[in-house]
Design a protein around this motif. Sequence first.
Motif, short mmCIF file in Angstrom:
data_model
loop_
_atom_site.label_atom_id
_atom_site.label_comp_id
_atom_site.label_asym_id
_atom_site.label_seq_id
_atom_site.Cartn_x
_atom_site.Cartn_y
_atom_site.Cartn_z
N GLY A 107 57.39 49.36 54.12
CA GLY A 107 57.08 49.73 55.59
C GLY A 107 55.82 49.34 56.30
O GLY A 107 55.60 49.46 57.45
N SER A 108 54.88 49.15 55.15
CA SER A 108 53.55 49.15 55.80
C SER A 108 52.94 47.60 55.75
O SER A 108 52.99 46.76 54.86
N SER A 166 51.16 42.63 53.59
CA SER A 166 50.19 41.32 53.71
C SER A 166 49.70 40.95 52.35
O SER A 166 49.23 39.87 51.95
N GLU A 167 49.20 42.37 51.56
CA GLU A 167 48.22 42.29 50.57
C GLU A 167 49.06 41.97 49.23
O GLU A 167 48.63 41.05 48.39
N ASN A 168 50.48 42.37 49.25
CA ASN A 168 51.32 42.16 48.15
C ASN A 168 52.46 41.18 47.99
O ASN A 168 52.89 40.76 46.81
N LEU A 169 53.09 41.14 49.14
CA LEU A 169 54.18 40.36 49.12
C LEU A 169 53.66 38.84 49.07
O LEU A 169 52.99 38.24 50.00
#
Length: 770
Positions: free
Chosen positions: A751-752, A757-760
């Motif tokens: 949900g963040s 943005s950083e991990n997917l």
Amino acid sequence: MKRSVMMKNFLIIICLLMAACSGTKHLPAGEKLYTGANVKLESGEKIGRKKERIIKKTAEGAFYPKPNSSFLGLRFKLWKYMAAGDTAESKIKKWMRRTGEAPVLIGNLKPMVTSSVIDAKLYNIGILKSYTEHSIVEKKHTAKINYTSHIHKPYTVKELTYAISDSSISSLILSEKEKSLIKPGDDYSLEKLKNERNRIDDLLKNNGYFYFDPDFLLFKADTSESENTFAYRLTLKDSVPLQALTVYRINHVYIDQAYSLNERAITRVKDTIPYGNYLFLGRERKASIRPSVIARSVFLRKNAVYARKNHTATLNRLMSMGNFKFVSVKFTDSDTTASGFLDVTILMTAIPKYAFKAELDVVSKSNNYTGPRMNASVLDRNTFKGTELLTFSLAGSWETQLSGKTKNLQSYSLNPKVELTFPRFIVPFKMKQTSSIFLPKTRLSLSYDYLNRGNYFDMRALQFIFGYRWKEEIRKEHELNPVSVSYSVVGNKSEAFNELLESNPYLKKSYEDQFIAGTSYSYTFNEQILSGKTIQYFFQLTTELAGNALSLVNVIAGEKISSENPSQISGSYYSQFARMSLDGRVYYNFPDKSNFAFRVYGGLAVPYGNSSTLPYVKQFFSGGPNSIRAFSINSLGPGTYNQNTDSLGFLRLGGDVKLEINAEYRFNIFRFLKGALFTDAGNVWLLKSNPSTIGTPFSFSGFAGEMAVGAGFGLRIDVSLFLLRFDLAMPLRKPWLEKNNRWVLDEINLGSPAWRSENLLLNVAIGYPF
């Protein structure tokens, strides 16, 4: 409190969706949905678990029709069909109806017929006196069928004797009777009897019996009720024609390279051109292949006894040349005074001699680099009239990064290449010709690569390869390159690039001008080309040695070989190393056409003698669409080093050791759309002997704790000609974090936006990753 209420509502919605997608809502009145069947075996004799599994699997093969497909309990295709209604008028409803599944209703099944089919199938594996009962188990909206088969121990083979009336055929069969598929003590099997007839037919066909047919063989069986055994006697049928008992030889062999598929009949041209024992038709074109080249691949020779294996080898060898789109071998009875001779006509339809191919696409990489790529090539399929393949190709690409720290950094490359392939071994000694169905290849390749890395540097590389490729059989392929020479120069280094190299000695060593001269060998075992196998294996071994010949010359000249004071060739250091990689895969194919794929990849490269580090192009890298998909291209390692904190731009650090493990479950969604669930683990490391201090060196006690791990799901668009793959992955373990905090499962927060943005990471690629 709010969270518990939300969870409760979420579960209610899930339950409603599952109920809706069960497909039972709109069933006809009084009907129930068929959900499958099972079979139970009943026997008063001890049969054994292994045989019971075989018997049960055989019985289950009679189940028809199959119930509606489901995934995680949801019958999505059935729901689409039912939701579209009987009178689908809109395009969406027509599509739903067309791509859905009609309900399989219990009222349309005939369990009595299925029981009879089960008994028939069990009869074919030696259970001659089985009888099968059935019962229907009904629920509110569904029903299933339980079958009970009453069986006994399968009949076994007591002995096999031969009573062949023709003495020549009898002696030939008896000469290979130890290869018989019918063994005393084996269970009766109708399939084995058929295969044994085909085996004997192949034996006879390879010894001149052109007109023989497996139906001319007859197994007569005597049964023993007390022992539950069969005694077989192999005979010939009484009505075997004389032609089938005659050994045929080859008479004339006509070869037509200019046959057209539009011709209704075989045209026998009077003006033939003899070459050895072959007759080439006089209408041969000027650009046709030399007769000597064609003759090397024709194994049907005048006066030789007909053999099916030579017939098959001829077809395969001519097609593998790559110069014909159609090859056919026709046999006719020869009009000679003596009987038992066949005339052969080989018809070949040529592919156009020249071909031009051009490809243009836009590439978007998982490290944010995007740009067009072009590849154009011209092919000459018969360069010296010996089926040589000459290829001129020119590839080029341009890319830029659309986001990140190095936004707007640009790069472009230009790669001309010329390659000449001969359909034979070119060696300095005489080789005996084999009748293998696969043509060996000799390859000469010369390529030039120019790479411009924006504001950093440009690299020029010239490479020459001389090597061989051949197949031992359809699954086993070898490639040997005795000569592989490349020379690369890095020039126009910017101040920023020089500063980067000075701050990173390992990177600096990797980007030195390099001269690489060595040999390479690879062996590939691939069962994926064998369709129908439940378990398929793939294995590839690749080895490479470089610099040894040059070092030997230096030693003979009295020079001392040392990485501290390396020798040079034409002003450039030459590399000396040994490199090996192993790629092992297993594919398990399920009956519903889904499959599970598992891969283990390991690589090791050791610089020695004249080198302390590997050349950049020979290092191992990890991360990207065909590697660990939760991490961007080549961004992992070495060891616990975090490349994401460096401003390396286009540059990446590799390693001397690589280990990767990948697992993927692939399933069908509908037609051309497929799905996948996957997990990847791996990393690269430097050896302890490497002078660099970047990351942690490889150790057997610590490498497992430094593996990166990622997982995700994918969608694949498979339209036969190509497969477009979208894999969305997220990291589960980051090796650069503190030792006890590398697992990041508790940080997952879909949900963040910041976390996403950083991990997917979305990987877009062509074809499967392995």
